[in-house]
Scaffold this motif. Structure first.
Motif, mmCIF file in Angstrom:
data_model
loop_
_atom_site.group_PDB
_atom_site.id
_atom_site.type_symbol
_atom_site.label_atom_id
_atom_site.label_comp_id
_atom_site.label_asym_id
_atom_site.label_seq_id
_atom_site.Cartn_x
_atom_site.Cartn_y
_atom_site.Cartn_z
ATOM 1 N N ILE A 47 0.826 -1.201 0.000
ATOM 2 C CA ILE A 47 0.000 0.000 0.000
ATOM 3 C C ILE A 47 0.865 1.258 0.000
ATOM 4 N N VAL A 48 2.080 1.175 0.564
ATOM 5 C CA VAL A 48 2.933 2.369 0.606
ATOM 6 C C VAL A 48 3.513 2.709 -0.758
ATOM 7 N N LEU A 80 1.487 3.058 -3.159
ATOM 8 C CA LEU A 80 0.349 3.743 -3.747
ATOM 9 C C LEU A 80 -0.021 5.033 -3.022
ATOM 10 N N ARG A 81 0.360 5.128 -1.745
ATOM 11 C CA ARG A 81 0.056 6.327 -0.969
ATOM 12 C C ARG A 81 1.135 6.526 0.083
ATOM 13 N N PRO A 82 1.405 7.754 0.487
ATOM 14 C CA PRO A 82 2.502 8.003 1.427
ATOM 15 C C PRO A 82 2.205 7.473 2.819
ATOM 16 N N GLY A 83 3.280 7.194 3.560
ATOM 17 C CA GLY A 83 3.165 6.718 4.925
ATOM 18 C C GLY A 83 4.496 6.872 5.629
ATOM 19 N N ALA A 127 9.229 2.468 0.247
ATOM 20 C CA ALA A 127 8.020 2.975 -0.394
ATOM 21 C C ALA A 127 8.263 3.232 -1.882
ATOM 22 N N ALA A 131 6.532 1.429 -5.187
ATOM 23 C CA ALA A 131 5.909 2.174 -6.279
ATOM 24 C C ALA A 131 6.485 1.714 -7.619
ATOM 25 N N VAL A 161 -5.380 -4.133 -3.829
ATOM 26 C CA VAL A 161 -5.141 -3.650 -2.466
ATOM 27 C C VAL A 161 -5.846 -4.591 -1.487
ATOM 28 N N ASP A 193 -6.478 -4.472 2.314
ATOM 29 C CA ASP A 193 -6.353 -3.726 3.573
ATOM 30 C C ASP A 193 -7.686 -3.609 4.305
ATOM 31 N N THR A 211 -8.077 2.053 2.930
ATOM 32 C CA THR A 211 -7.785 3.162 2.009
ATOM 33 C C THR A 211 -9.019 3.646 1.278
ATOM 34 N N THR A 235 -10.772 6.252 3.841
ATOM 35 C CA THR A 235 -10.041 7.341 4.493
ATOM 36 C C THR A 235 -9.579 8.362 3.459
#
Length: 253
Positions: free
Chosen positions: A145-146, A148-151, A158, A162, A244, A246, A250, A253
């Motif tokens: 998931i990181v 695809l989106r920041p963390g 990360a 990607a 995904v 999770d 995601t 949120t």
């Protein structure tokens, strides 16, 4: 000869890799288990797979090492005469202090990309001739998931995930229609990996994440393995996709 299909799982000794090996064994696959340094765990996973009826090969190989990858594929081809499935799960990460860019060691950055990105490509490329001998061959890569989106995860990890997302789509274009290529992107996963990442805050932060997730828990390695198996054995008109896993976090949120 056997009617069982043949799969290779990189990073197959522990975590998602172990769960994927066992899911494949239950589904009627013989499984080659690649590991980097976890020899004892790899042998234990092989024993579990064997108990489920699978023939196994246990193969030590650093997936960032091209000659070693080629030698591993030759061993598999000589033993089984091809592959029907490939799970690119081998991965590593780097250490850092969150939001402190100077804390990143560039050697660790390079190692993370060598394993997670170059390794995924090298293993897939070397496996293509074996997969072309298989029945409805497919590849599943482990992204995150990181990717695809920041963390808060280390930047090289990360960024490498990607890259795996993009690589999955590019490989799907290049290898179709003969070979399908997809990826899974797990969210926060229960177990050793997140324990190392979160340290003493593991229970508190994982509990908060579970509470904020529509399915009210965090993902497990077995959840990921279930999706990997489905992408390999079904979904025959699906390629180049990132699934995904999770519990809906995601999406909400």
């Amino acid at each position: 000869m056997t009617s069982r299909k043949r799969a290779l799982v990189t990073g197959g000794a522990t975590g998602i890799g172990r769960s994927a090996v066992l899911a494949l064994a239950k589904a009627g696959y013989d499984v080659a288990i690649n590991y980097g340094s976890s020899a004892q765990a790899a042998q234990a996973t092989a024993a579990e797979a064997h108990a489920l009826g699978a023939r196994t090969l246990v193969l030590q190989c650093d997936v960032s090492n091209e000659p070693a990858v080629r030698a591993m594929m030759q061993t598999i081809d000589e033993a089984w005469g091809g592959l029907d499935a490939l799970v690119n799960n081998a991965g590593t990460t780097a250490s850092w202090k969150v939001k402190d860019l100077e804390s990143l060691d560039l050697d660790e950055w390079d190692r993370t990309f060598a394993v997670n990105v170059r390794g995924t490509f090298q293993v897939t490329r070397a496996a293509v001739p074996l997969l072309r001998k298989g029945d409805a061959p497919a590849v599943v890569n482990t992204a995150s998931i990181v990717g695809l989106r920041p963390g808060p995860q280390p930047l090289p990890y990360a960024a490498s995930k990607a890259a795996v997302v993009n690589l999955t789509k590019t490989l799907a274009w290049n290898l179709g229609p003969a070979i399908r290529v997809n990826a899974v992107a797990p969210g926060w996963m229960e177990g050793d990996w997140m324990e190392r990442m979160l340290g003493e805050k593991y229970e508190t932060l994982m509990g908060a994440r579970a509470k904020a997730t529509p399915l009210k828990r965090c993902v497990t390695a077995d959840d990921v393995a279930e999706v990997i198996l489905n992408l390999l054995t079904a979904n025959r008109f699906v390629t180049g996709e990132i699934v995904v896993i999770d519990g809906g976090f995601t999406a909400s949120t």
